[in-house]
Scaffold this active site. Structure first.
Site, PDB file in Angstrom:
ATOM      1  N   LYS A 208     -15.798 -19.058  41.790  1.00 27.76           N
ATOM      2  CA  LYS A 208     -14.672 -19.998  42.625  1.00 27.76           C
ATOM      3  C   LYS A 208     -13.718 -19.148  41.388  1.00 27.76           C
ATOM      4  CE  LYS A 208     -12.911 -24.411  43.097  1.00 27.76           C
ATOM      5  NZ  LYS A 208     -13.869 -26.013  43.290  1.00 27.76           N
ATOM      6  N   LYS A 263     -15.039 -17.639  46.909  1.00 29.54           N
ATOM      7  CA  LYS A 263     -13.994 -18.629  46.843  1.00 29.54           C
ATOM      8  C   LYS A 263     -12.700 -18.234  45.760  1.00 29.54           C
ATOM      9  CE  LYS A 263     -13.457 -23.419  47.101  1.00 29.54           C
ATOM     10  NZ  LYS A 263     -13.781 -25.012  46.668  1.00 29.54           N
TER      11      LYS A 263
HETATM   12  C1  PBG Z   1     -13.253 -28.907  44.089  1.00 25.74           C
HETATM   13  C2  PBG Z   1     -12.875 -28.204  45.302  1.00 25.74           C
HETATM   14  C3  PBG Z   1     -12.219 -27.402  46.064  1.00 25.74           C
HETATM   15  C4  PBG Z   1     -11.457 -26.934  46.796  1.00 25.74           C
HETATM   16  C5  PBG Z   1     -13.789 -27.146  46.642  1.00 25.74           C
HETATM   17  N1  PBG Z   1     -13.973 -27.768  45.980  1.00 25.74           N
HETATM   18  C6  PBG Z   1     -10.314 -27.819  45.067  1.00 25.74           C
HETATM   19  C7  PBG Z   1     -10.385 -27.748  43.731  1.00 25.74           C
HETATM   20  O1  PBG Z   1     -11.264 -26.711  43.020  1.00 25.74           O
HETATM   21  O2  PBG Z   1      -9.567 -27.804  43.422  1.00 25.74           O
HETATM   22  C8  PBG Z   1     -10.967 -26.087  48.075  1.00 25.74           C
HETATM   23  C9  PBG Z   1     -11.289 -26.370  48.916  1.00 25.74           C
HETATM   24  C10 PBG Z   1     -10.383 -25.268  50.039  1.00 25.74           C
HETATM   25  O3  PBG Z   1      -9.016 -25.341  49.722  1.00 25.74           O
HETATM   26  O4  PBG Z   1     -10.557 -25.920  51.402  1.00 25.74           O
HETATM   27  N2  PBG Z   1     -14.247 -29.425  43.621  1.00 25.74           N
END
Ligand code: PBG
Length: 341
Positions: A208, A263
């Site tokens: 991520k 992601k």
């Molecule tokens: C937070 C989380 C995020 C997303 C999913 N879980 C945002 C972040 O890390 O700030 C983002 C998903 C998206 O942008 O669609 N744990």
């Protein structure tokens, strides 16, 4: 004296290999297709709010809504009927329940746990995936516990275990740590096992990235303002890195992850390709909020055609090696796929 047309009749028409032959007719294009997209590939991320009979639009994500639990069940029934295997739940926590430690995350009656129980009761065959991270619950907007301006790892991991446990107890099929703390997959797995939840799957958001593409999501769950221009670079990955993503995945598999997520999605297809071909484990992609917003902004301006770009954007994940895709287009895409049949 030979003419140029004589010469051509001996050598045959140019060229004799024509890749366009296979592309000429629809039946042929379908037969030679190397990848395909179906509703089975889709996971629908949904936002939940308190209240009854509430549906609230998310301004930066046209076509995406936050649902109160009763309306969530209805919306998920439609997704289920369309053949979508699972939904991923994200809460918008009322501000007064947030604190520095995100303690509401471990409340067995928090919004997510109540939503999970309602969904499993109404739609037992729809998979429920719960995000494990503290950001919906912390006043800082960070995924973990902030001490002197730094998100501390080990104390956060303990909190994540408690969060995953209440989610599993509520009936969640998959718990999905998206926090990027070190060691959390093993800790969550051991905690679930110790409490008898040996069949609850653990899906790791293994690779991520600290991405700007999460902006609209933070609006949707109400953490954008609290993060106050801060970023998550001390725990999420640097977009410059590839080898490090392989290491993250290797460690999380070793720690017991059942599947891994990469992601964001579209700007990271190279990472998806490399991870899926290296590890041969269930590899999921997340087409995140900013990717959705980008496509919808162009669609709503008449600059891109939704008929073309939505399914294309999802098929490309399959080509890159993703087994499933978390996408805000899931319901829309499943409907389009049904119409194509
Ligand atoms: C937070 C989380 C995020 C997303 C999913 N879980 C945002 C972040 O890390 O700030 C983002 C998903 C998206 O942008 O669609 N744990």
């Amino acid at each position: 004296m030979s003419t140029s047309s004589d010469t051509l009749s001996f050598t045959g028409p140019f060229p004799h290999i024509r890749l366009r032959r296979n592309r000429r007719h629809d039946w042929s294009r379908r037969l030679v297709a190397e990848n395909s997209l179906s509703a089975n590939d889709l996971i629908w991320p949904v936002f939940i709010i308190e209240g009854e009979n509430q549906i609230e639009p998310v301004p930066s994500m046209p076509g995406v809504f936050r649902y109160s639990i009763d309306r969530l069940v209805e919306a998920c029934r439609e997704a289920h009927d369309l053949g979508i295997p699972a939904v991923a739940l994200f809460p918008r926590t009322p501000e007064h329940l947030k604190d520095l430690e995100g303690s509401e995350s471990a409340n067995p009656d928090n919004l997510i746990c109540r939503a999970t129980r309602a969904l499993k009761a109404a739609l037992p065959n729809l998979g429920v995936i719960c995000d494990v991270a503290l950001d919906p619950y912390t006043t800082s907007g960070h995924d973990g516990i902030l001490r002197d301006g730094y998100v501390v790892n080990d104390e956060t991991v303990e909190a994540l275990c408690k969060q995953a446990l209440v989610q599993a107890q509520a009936g969640s099929d998959v718990v999905a740590p998206s926090d990027m703390m070190d060691g959390r997959i093993r800790a969550v797995r051991e905690c679930l096992d110790a409490h008898g939840f040996i069949d609850t799957q653990v899906c790791s958001y293994a690779a991520k990235y600290a991405s700007g593409f999460y902006g609209p999501f933070r609006d949707a769950v109400g953490t954008g303002g609290t993060l106050q221009g801060g970023d998550k670079k001390t725990y999420q990955m640097d977009p410059a890195n590839t080898d490090e993503a392989l290491r993250e995945v290797a460690i999380d598999l070793e720690e017991g992850a059942d599947m891994v997520i990469i992601k964001p999605g579209m700007p990271y297809l190279d990472i998806i390709q490399r991870i899926s071909s290296t590890f041969k484990v269930p590899t999921w992609a997340y087409q995140v909020s900013g990717e959705y917003a980008m496509i919808m902004a162009a669609v709503n301006n008449g600059w891109l055609s939704p008929e073309k770009v939505i399914l294309e954007s999802l098929l490309c994940f399959k080509r890159a090696g993703a087994g499933a895709i978390l996408t805000y287009f899931a319901v829309d895409a499943a409907k389009r796929l049904q119409q194509l049949k």
